[in-house]
Design a protein around this motif. Structure first.
Motif, mmCIF file in Angstrom:
data_model
loop_
_atom_site.group_PDB
_atom_site.id
_atom_site.type_symbol
_atom_site.label_atom_id
_atom_site.label_comp_id
_atom_site.label_asym_id
_atom_site.label_seq_id
_atom_site.Cartn_x
_atom_site.Cartn_y
_atom_site.Cartn_z
ATOM 1 N N SER A 94 32.518 37.260 48.756
ATOM 2 C CA SER A 94 31.067 36.006 48.453
ATOM 3 C C SER A 94 31.332 35.241 48.912
ATOM 4 O O SER A 94 29.893 34.473 49.457
ATOM 5 C CB SER A 94 31.630 35.417 46.345
ATOM 6 N N TYR B 128 37.355 32.812 40.887
ATOM 7 C CA TYR B 128 38.890 32.879 39.854
ATOM 8 C C TYR B 128 38.356 32.817 38.293
ATOM 9 O O TYR B 128 39.142 32.464 37.766
ATOM 10 C CB TYR B 128 39.512 31.745 40.279
ATOM 11 N N THR C 148 33.491 37.926 43.052
ATOM 12 C CA THR C 148 33.842 38.169 43.731
ATOM 13 C C THR C 148 35.132 39.725 43.577
ATOM 14 O O THR C 148 35.262 39.230 42.206
ATOM 15 C CB THR C 148 34.597 37.472 44.827
ATOM 16 N N SER D 35 37.040 40.219 45.545
ATOM 17 C CA SER D 35 38.912 40.366 45.967
ATOM 18 C C SER D 35 39.703 39.608 45.252
ATOM 19 O O SER D 35 40.492 39.504 46.306
ATOM 20 C CB SER D 35 38.443 38.638 47.544
ATOM 21 N N LYS D 36 39.325 38.882 43.772
ATOM 22 C CA LYS D 36 40.927 38.028 44.024
ATOM 23 C C LYS D 36 41.759 39.226 42.238
ATOM 24 O O LYS D 36 42.261 39.793 43.178
ATOM 25 C CB LYS D 36 40.029 36.767 43.424
ATOM 26 N N ARG E 74 35.630 43.061 51.097
ATOM 27 C CA ARG E 74 34.918 43.107 51.924
ATOM 28 C C ARG E 74 33.654 43.004 51.140
ATOM 29 O O ARG E 74 32.483 43.514 51.474
ATOM 30 C CB ARG E 74 34.394 42.567 53.498
#
Ligand SMILES: *Cc1c(COP(=O)(O)O)cnc(C)c1O
Length: 360
Positions: free
Chosen positions: A91, A194, A221, A223-224, A232
């Motif tokens: 993101s 988040y 995202t 990613s978390k 990515r």
């Protein structure tokens, strides 16, 4: 050597380089834990790993430029039109495309400060001017001050909810009041990296807010919560002109086939992944309660990290953590951000915090 160098854009001067969280390493071979990048401490799910391995067999080919299968899956998952979904290289990549799409020299980008470190960097790269609005004394976005800061040069406003690095949130009523004040030709980007860690029912889902508001864009995202930081892939949900601008500014083939397949497999494994998120949220409660027991002032966090305002003692505290075996993220002179990680890592952090507290 010649003194003449290629001419570079003046805007690049003084751009701070993005500081990634320090890797965990220790000279004496003791276990070291990385609590500096808000990563998911769980290893990849077996099913997700399998889809990645299968996808790897085709890496001699370019990926699907339009991320068609992933966009289909996301559109279905969030109940939005396909044309409203745009993917990118994390993101952060999508945030950079948003700034590039809206702001250049002479334009202004507003965001809270302290907030996500990427905002000043991507704003400066675009040649636009950052307008940083201080957090309230309680480390929360000051939405009234942010609305007051809007001028006819403002092109984009970031609202990071929960805020990195403080973990604090803005709630539905205040966010809606803010959105009502923003001119319709200014893009508001709700950065919800988040979101899955939020347990406060008063914090709105940006996807609900975007539906009726063409100037609102939501960033999410993998990613978390989904644990794909190394692959990515992130995405935006936004109305047609904004999503179309994101497709124009994307780095061609930026999201690999492996990342696309892992993201799809992760969406299909949400039950299992969100179970892990639930465990991390329990750990978060345990960590915050223990810190308060030690008489630290900890802002209410809805993310997978906690913020300790250590001021002048910030770097000393970070060094103490590192000697004890956990790497945290210091912001010199301000405070440290500590990711909620493995139980053992959290325990080392809490023991260090307790000893340090007694010295203060
Ligand atoms: C981690 C983070 C992101 C997401 O980063 P990716 O590029 O998707 O890995 C975006 N915004 C904030 C505030 C973050 O902390």
């Amino acid at each position: 050597m010649s003194e003449t160098n290629p001419k570079l854009r003046a805007e690049l001067e003084g751009i701070p380089t993005y500081k990634p969280g320090r890797p965990a390493s220790s000279a004496d071979g003791a276990v070291a834990y990385k609590l500096s990048s808000n990563e998911n401490p769980y290893p990849p799910l077996p099913g997700v790993l399998e889809s990645v391995t299968a996808a790897a067999e085709a890496f001699n080919r370019y990926p699907d430029l339009a991320c068609t299968a992933l966009v289909d899956e996301l559109a279905e998952r969030f109940g939005v039109p396909h044309a409203h979904v745009a993917t990118g290289t994390g993101s952060v990549g999508v945030a950079q495309q948003l700034v590039q799409s809206t702001a250049g020299p002479g334009d202004e980008v507003i965001y809270a400060w302290r907030s996500f470190e990427a905002y000043p960097i991507i704003t400066q790269i675009s040649g636009a001017t950052s307008v940083q609005v201080p957090l309230t004394p309680g480390d929360v976005h000051d939405l009234d001050a942010m609305a007051d800061a809007i001028t006819d040069r403002t092109r984009l406003v970031f609202v990071c909810n929960p805020n990195n690095p403080t973990g604090t949130v803005v709630r539905r009523a205040e966010l809606e009041r803010f959105l009502d004040r923003v001119p319709k030709d200014v893009l508001v980007v709700l950065d919800e990296a988040y979101h899955e860690f939020i347990r406060d029912p008063e914090v709105p889902d940006g996807v609900e807010l975007y539906r009726e508001r063409p100037n609102v864009c939501v960033l999410r995202t993998f990613s978390k919560a989904y644990g794909l930081a190394g692959l990515r892939v992130g995405f935006a949900i936004a109305h047609e002109p904004v999503a179309a601008a994101l497709r124009k500014t994307a780095v061609p083939f930026g999201v690999s086939h492996i990342a696309q397949e892992a993201a799809i497999a992760s969406l299909r494994a949400e039950d299992e992944l969100f179970g892990r998120v639930g465990s991390l949220v329990c750990e978060r409660t345990r960590v915050v309660d223990a810190l308060r027991e030690q008489e630290w002032t900890v802002p209410e966090t809805q993310a997978n990290f906690v913020w300790l305002r250590l001021g002048e003692r910030t770097l000393d505290f970070a060094a103490a953590c590192e000697s004890a075996g956990v790497v945290v993220r210091p912001f010199a002179g301000e405070g440290v951000r500590v990711t909620v990680g493995e139980t053992e890592a959290n325990d080392i952090f809490l023991r260090t915090a307790e000893l340090f507290r007694k010295e203060l």
